[in-house]
Design an enzyme around this catalytic site. Sequence first.
Site, PDB file in Angstrom:
ATOM      1  N   HIS A 121      -6.384   6.548  -2.931  1.00 61.64           N
ATOM      2  CA  HIS A 121      -5.456   7.121  -3.920  1.00 61.64           C
ATOM      3  C   HIS A 121      -5.877   6.701  -5.331  1.00 61.64           C
ATOM      4  CE1 HIS A 121      -2.283   6.737  -0.515  1.00 61.64           C
ATOM      5  NE2 HIS A 121      -2.534   8.026  -0.651  1.00 61.64           N
ATOM      6  N   LYS A 179      11.009   8.793   5.053  1.00 60.73           N
ATOM      7  CA  LYS A 179      11.731   8.314   6.240  1.00 60.73           C
ATOM      8  C   LYS A 179      10.783   7.646   7.226  1.00 60.73           C
ATOM      9  CE  LYS A 179      15.013  11.946   5.905  1.00 60.73           C
ATOM     10  NZ  LYS A 179      14.751  13.340   6.108  1.00 60.73           N
ATOM     11  N   ARG A 216     -10.295  14.762   1.385  1.00 61.18           N
ATOM     12  CA  ARG A 216     -11.155  13.830   2.106  1.00 61.18           C
ATOM     13  C   ARG A 216     -12.189  14.563   2.944  1.00 61.18           C
ATOM     14  NH1 ARG A 216      -5.877  10.504   3.520  1.00 61.18           N
ATOM     15  NH2 ARG A 216      -5.265  12.663   3.792  1.00 61.18           N
ATOM     16  N   SER A 234      -3.247   6.105   4.443  1.00 60.65           N
ATOM     17  CA  SER A 234      -2.239   5.049   4.515  1.00 60.65           C
ATOM     18  C   SER A 234      -1.863   4.728   5.950  1.00 60.65           C
ATOM     19  CB  SER A 234      -0.992   5.462   3.738  1.00 60.65           C
ATOM     20  OG  SER A 234      -1.304   5.679   2.394  1.00 60.65           O
TER      21      SER A 234
HETATM   22  P1  ADP Z   1      -2.064   9.413   3.034  1.00 62.98           P
HETATM   23  O1  ADP Z   1      -2.707  10.578   3.744  1.00 62.98           O
HETATM   24  O2  ADP Z   1      -3.004   8.296   2.766  1.00 62.98           O
HETATM   25  O3  ADP Z   1      -0.743   9.007   3.615  1.00 62.98           O
HETATM   26  P2  ADP Z   1      -0.620  10.641   0.860  1.00 62.98           P
HETATM   27  O4  ADP Z   1       0.145  11.618   1.645  1.00 62.98           O
HETATM   28  O5  ADP Z   1       0.143   9.573   0.172  1.00 62.98           O
HETATM   29  O6  ADP Z   1      -1.767   9.919   1.625  1.00 62.98           O
HETATM   30  O7  ADP Z   1      -1.595  11.397  -0.126  1.00 62.98           O
HETATM   31  C1  ADP Z   1      -1.415  11.592  -1.473  1.00 62.98           C
HETATM   32  C2  ADP Z   1      -2.627  12.263  -2.054  1.00 62.98           C
HETATM   33  O8  ADP Z   1      -3.727  11.374  -2.040  1.00 62.98           O
HETATM   34  C3  ADP Z   1      -3.107  13.518  -1.324  1.00 62.98           C
HETATM   35  O9  ADP Z   1      -3.567  14.416  -2.292  1.00 62.98           O
HETATM   36  C4  ADP Z   1      -4.260  13.030  -0.514  1.00 62.98           C
HETATM   37  O10 ADP Z   1      -5.177  14.059  -0.258  1.00 62.98           O
HETATM   38  C5  ADP Z   1      -4.843  11.993  -1.445  1.00 62.98           C
HETATM   39  N1  ADP Z   1      -5.570  10.993  -0.732  1.00 62.98           N
HETATM   40  C6  ADP Z   1      -5.108  10.169   0.219  1.00 62.98           C
HETATM   41  N2  ADP Z   1      -6.089   9.356   0.675  1.00 62.98           N
HETATM   42  C7  ADP Z   1      -7.213   9.703  -0.008  1.00 62.98           C
HETATM   43  C8  ADP Z   1      -8.560   9.275   0.010  1.00 62.98           C
HETATM   44  N3  ADP Z   1      -8.966   8.325   0.858  1.00 62.98           N
HETATM   45  N4  ADP Z   1      -9.427   9.848  -0.846  1.00 62.98           N
HETATM   46  C9  ADP Z   1      -9.013  10.831  -1.662  1.00 62.98           C
HETATM   47  N5  ADP Z   1      -7.773  11.299  -1.730  1.00 62.98           N
HETATM   48  C10 ADP Z   1      -6.871  10.748  -0.911  1.00 62.98           C
END
Ligand code: ADP
Length: 167
Positions: free
Chosen positions: A25, A49, A98, A135
């Site tokens: 992120h 949740k 990704r 995450s």
């Molecule tokens: P996660 O899949 O890690 O739970 P989120 O739903 O919080 O992540 O994702 C928020 C944003 O961050 C999305 O746009 C997701 O594509 C991006 N993101 C999450 N992990 C990565 C990563 N390793 N590299 C690039 N972008 C990421």
Amino acid sequence: MTKGGNLVVRRVVCPGSFDPVTNGHLDIISRAAPLHDEVVVAVGANLAKNGLFSVDERIEMLGEVLAGYANVRVDKFDGLLVDFCRAHDISAIVKGLRAVSDFEYEMTMAQMNYSLAGIETLFMTTNPLYSFLRSSLVREIAKYGGDVSGLVPAPVLSRLMARGPWS
Ligand code: ADP
């Protein structure tokens, strides 16, 4: 940028669940920051949740790790992301990709958000160092006491360690 003599702030949003924020992120947010006037990192409260960290804890950790970025602020949203964008004068959503598998879902979301509200989505490809990082994996490894020190920033690591292995 100015429009009709008025200053127009190019404000974008990086939305997510951030449970917890990872180095993947941070890579996207830190690369988006110099490209826009303002970046709002928005925690989706409706996605929260059954999470490991509360929305307030996620916001606190994001605030700590993003403190050095003058044009990045952290917020949360309930309901539709496009409504949050309209309410905060946000013209585009920035998302990290990704892998091709991310793209399939993200493309339909992007098209839906554009058709709902004319909000653009900008995609940034992940740094290959982080293409495996999400995450949920961090939570899974930490849950069993595995080493996640290379995957998350220090304030997140210390909170995960404070919890110790859990079930
Ligand atoms: P996660 O899949 O890690 O739970 P989120 O739903 O919080 O992540 O994702 C928020 C944003 O961050 C999305 O746009 C997701 O594509 C991006 N993101 C999450 N992990 C990565 C990563 N390793 N590299 C690039 N972008 C990421």
